[in-house]
Write a protein that holds these residues in place. Structure first.
Motif, mmCIF file in Angstrom:
data_model
loop_
_atom_site.group_PDB
_atom_site.id
_atom_site.type_symbol
_atom_site.label_atom_id
_atom_site.label_comp_id
_atom_site.label_asym_id
_atom_site.label_seq_id
_atom_site.Cartn_x
_atom_site.Cartn_y
_atom_site.Cartn_z
ATOM 1 N N SER A 1 31.081 25.379 52.740
ATOM 2 C CA SER A 1 32.673 25.486 52.706
ATOM 3 C C SER A 1 32.839 23.939 52.316
ATOM 4 O O SER A 1 32.255 22.833 52.714
ATOM 5 C CB SER A 1 33.112 25.881 54.168
ATOM 6 O OG SER A 1 33.122 24.762 54.801
ATOM 7 N N THR A 2 34.093 23.985 51.393
ATOM 8 C CA THR A 2 34.562 22.747 51.165
ATOM 9 C C THR A 2 34.992 21.945 52.297
ATOM 10 O O THR A 2 35.090 20.940 52.118
ATOM 11 C CB THR A 2 35.889 22.904 50.021
ATOM 12 O OG1 THR A 2 36.735 23.781 50.946
ATOM 13 C CG2 THR A 2 35.532 23.599 49.003
ATOM 14 N N GLY B 1 40.008 26.295 50.326
ATOM 15 C CA GLY B 1 39.034 26.526 51.130
ATOM 16 C C GLY B 1 39.395 25.781 52.359
ATOM 17 O O GLY B 1 38.361 26.120 53.171
#
Lengths: 505, 325
Positions: free
Chosen positions: B31-32, B158
């Motif tokens: 995930s970012t 995100g």
């Protein structure tokens, strides 16, 4: 000879280290467009002279002249600004960097403050093309052979200095083809008018490439001569100072041929070090090894002792094939080796005389049989007396002893292991007359006791005095074996100088 | 491939594989947010490691960087909270002090011919002791400028955030790479690591370069101290203990040869990210003791030293050189 004749000249140069005169009133002149060989045995003063010409040392007297004007060279970089560049035996470049960077380090072309790699590599390619060297300039220098690295070093030196090129034993680690390749480069530079000083121990190479030769001996200038008027024998005679007319067979009795063979080497050799040789050594025999420095004398000793393992041929000890890959193998078979460079490879300077004597014996006994102090003192005392080691105490550091006494300590070290075969590399170099005589006496005594020895020495009279046989080394090859009545210094000089394969250019 | 690139390629491959495995186990790691935190959490280590890369390529070592981070943190906190300086002034003072400190170490190493190991060990004790003399306690920093900096973030889709200090680290890496690979100074650093004798014969200004290398390392350590101060909003004399060793690990894992002469600044970046990945994995797992981080780093380091040894021994130049002259 007019003053303006020389590009680089040393006049009456004097250099003193402590109370030792390394160079005494030496004159040396270098013309442009010539290859000038500088010859002399170890300690003759060659490297001192070179260091003065490149600014690494300052002369204590006399002067250096570039194009007839006196100059003072502060350091090699300063010498470079006068056009004097040097290439050393060990390539002094950066094996971890690219070829191009090695050529231009410190002078890289820049764009907007950053190194312009594209231009640097293009320049490098163009520069190397002059030397007929077509390699990728972005490749790492260390991935190329020593010969290529030498050419890159030459290219850098010529590029930055461009008037005088000093080649300090550039061929020492090259094979025959590589030497030829390097010589083409040197000839090309000579044709471009560069003045080249060439230092080597290989006489063949001197005759192949040099125009004039200067010989030094013991810090004094012997002569500078045009090479085409000289024969090999003349040159060797100049270097060693031996008169060939000097004659008289030796007093070595063509001994009661000892018949028990101890060692046998068959086609034993190592690439880039010694060409394969055959040698049989009997018990109670002293084999003298003669040859100029760099002829492969020490290399023979090192491969016999396993310090540099052989990569061809076989060795037999007491008739059994034996592998001598490591020094510990050799020691296990009763070998001992007193190396040439006492300080670097022989003594353990900070340890005591006692410890220096027992260390090889302890090594042979292994980890679990430590000699206690009393045993050590007993052994050290015994040899100290037998060898007449002059030390205030057996517990004083060996570095405080004189050279002769250090040599005796190293000899004692090996004798303590009761060796069957002892290799002595220049056992008498740099020691006083008394110790010298003591060591020669010891060699004779050990031979009578039945020990086999290999003794390397530049002192021809000395080799003749104690050897049963003499092998002569030339250009890494064992070229002659002299025995019995044949042996005298004149014959040895001729064997060293003798030349059979190629004709002199 | 050039042999000097191989350890770096190995590191990059190991990072990608390890990351892929982690993601398979904990999909949340892709995930970012995690990636953004990677940068932020390792910013001070990364900045320190850039300086360390230069030192190690030149054949030296700098053990003082962790202590310099601690000292800088305390110095800044005291200047801001007790003496009322503006943070930017405090930062400038801290960087200046570090530059002098590094220069002094470089001078000692070059002119007295003392091994860098010893000199920077002394530097480490000096800086750590100096910080503790100023204060024994944690000094908090409450300044508007600090909150303004923490608010400087780029939001990623995100839920991820790119913080100022994370981006600063990236910038330092990029500038460091330019300096190492595109300038004369950089080539001098490699030259010193390759062979100092040759380097000086080839005209490399050895004294100046040595001093500049240790100045660079100390200044970057001070910058890391500033980042650490922004990150924790406090100065504590015992902060960043042992960071010098993490930095050395990151540099070696990133493909720089401990004996000097070979290495890449961007390799160090991968090294830092790999260390960060190990930590993140352990946090995600939740059951493992955080000491596992150390064990994994130990294993990785050992692996890489062996790997380098093999690569450089196998392709040693000389006798077996294939080319014809």
């Amino acid at each position: 000879m007019a003053d303006g004749e020389y590009v680089l000249e040393a006049r009456g140069v004097l250099k003193i280290f402590g109370n030792h005169v390394a160079l005494d009133n030496v004159d040396f002149g270098l013309r442009s467009g010539e290859v000038h060989a500088l010859l002399g045995e170890n300690g003759a003063g060659k490297s001192t002279l070179i260091k003065i010409l490149t600014g690494a040392y300052q002369p204590d007297g006399g002067g250096i002249y570039v194009d007839g004007a006196e100059v003072s060279l502060d350091n090699p970089l300063h010498a470079q600004t006068f056009g004097i560049g040097t290439v050393y035996q060990e390539v002094n470049l950066l094996p971890n960097r690219s070829v191009a960077e090695n050529l231009f380090l410190g002078h890289q072309p820049r764009r907007f403050g950053f190194v312009d790699f594209r231009r640097m590599e293009a320049d490098a390619r163009a520069l190397l093309a002059n030397y007929d060297l077509h390699i990728d300039p972005s490749s790492e220098l260390g991935t190329h052979s020593v010969a290529v690295q030498q050419i890159v070093a030459i290219a850098r030196a010529v590029q930055l200095s461009g008037k005088v090129l000093i080649l300090d034993e550039p061929t020492a680690s090259l094979d025959r083809n590589e030497v030829e390749r390097l010589f083409e480069v040197v000839r090309g530079l000579k044709a471009r008018g560069l003045a080249i000083i060439f230092i080597t121990h290989f006489l063949d190479q001197v005759f192949a490439i040099a125009d004039r030769v200067t010989v030094l001996r013991n810090g004094t200038l012997i002569d500078t001569r045009q090479l085409d008027a000289l024969s090999r024998t003349d040159v060797v005679r100049l270097m060693l100072g031996k008169d060939i007319a000097f004659s008289g067979a030796t007093d070595v009795e063509p001994s009661e041929t000892p018949d028990e063979v101890l060692l046998e080497f068959k086609a034993y050799g190592r690439r880039r070090s010694v060409l394969p040789f055959d040698l049989t050594i009997h018990k109670g025999e002293v084999i003298g090894v003669a040859g100029l420095l760099g002829s492969g004398r020490t290399e023979v000793a090192r491969i016999m002792f396993g310090a540099d393992p052989a990569d061809q041929g076989e060795a037999m000890v007491n008739g059994k094939p034996t592998s001598l890959r490591r020094t510990t193998d050799a020691i296990r078979h009763g070998f001992g080796f007193c190396p040439e460079d006492r300080k670097a490879e022989g003594i353990l300077g900070d340890l005591s005389v006692r410890e220096n004597i027992v260390i090889a014996l302890q090594g042979k006994l292994g980890w679990f049989k430590a000699l206690n102090r009393d045993e050590q003192l007993e052994i050290a005392g015994r040899f100290g007396e037998a060898m007449d080691i002059r030390a205030a105490s057996l517990d004083m550091p060996v570095k405080l002893l004189s050279g002769g006494n250090q040599q005796k300590v190293i000899l004692s070290r090996w004798l303590a292991t009761d060796p069957a075969f002892l290799i002595l590399d220049e056992p008498t170099r740099g020691i006083d007359v008394g110790a010298h005589a003591e060591i020669v006496r010891t060699i004779n005594r050990l031979r009578e006791d039945g020990m086999a020895m290999l003794v390397i020495s530049s002192e021809l009279d000395e080799v003749v005095a104690y050897s049963s046989r003499i092998v002569v080394m030339r250009d890494r090859e064992m070229v002659a074996e002299l025995r019995g009545k044949n042996i005298n210094p004149g014959v040895i000089v001729q064997a060293i100088a003798n030349h059979t394969d190629e004709a002199v250019a | 491939m050039k042999r000097s690139l191989r350890p770096l390629a190995a590191t990059a491959a190991i990072f990608l594989i390890a990351y892929a495995v982690s993601v398979l186990q904990f999909p949340g790691m892709l995930s970012t947010r995690v990636l953004g935190n990677f940068l932020t959490d390792n910013a001070f280590l990364g900045i320190t490691a850039v300086g360390m890369t230069f030192v190690i390529i030149s054949g030296g070592i700098d053990l003082s960087v962790g202590a310099v981070i601690g000292f800088t943190g305390v110095l800044i906190a005291v200047l801001i909270s007790w003496l009322g300086f503006h943070p930017l002034v405090a930062f400038a003072i801290a960087l200046g002090v570090a530059a002098l400190f590094g220069a002094a170490m470089g001078v000692t190493i070059h002119y007295l011919q003392v091994p860098s190991f010893i000199v920077t060990l002394a530097g480490m004790f000096l800086a750590r002791g100096g910080a503790s003399v100023i204060t024994q306690d944690s000094v908090p920093v409450n300044h508007d400028f600090y909150s303004a900096i923490s608010d400087l973030i780029i939001r990623l889709p995100g839920g991820g955030r790119l913080s100022f200090i994370g981006l600063l680290m990236v910038a330092v890496f990029l500038l460091g790479a330019l300096l190492a690979h595109r300038t004369r100074f950089g080539s001098y650093v490699y030259a010193l690591g390759g062979n100092p004798v040759s380097a000086s014969l080839m005209g490399v200004p050895v004294a100046r370069t040595t001093i500049q290398i240790y100045m660079l390392s100390s200044v970057l350590a001070a910058l890391a101290g500033i980042v650490f101060s922004l990150y924790t909003s406090a100065g504590y004399p015992l902060a960043a203990v042992g960071v010098e060793l993490d930095a050395i690990s990151a540099v070696v894992i990133g493909g720089t040869l401990l004996t000097g002469g070979y290495g890449f600044v961007l390799g160090t970046f991968v090294g830092v990210m790999l260390l960060g990945l190990v930590q993140t994995y352990i946090i995600f797992d939740g059951t493992l003791s955080s000491w596992w981080t150390k064990i994994v780093i130990g294993v990785l380091l050992f692996l890489f030293i062996v790997l380098q040894r093999i690569i450089f021994a196998a392709s040693a130049p000389g006798e077996e050189s294939p080319e014809k002259v």
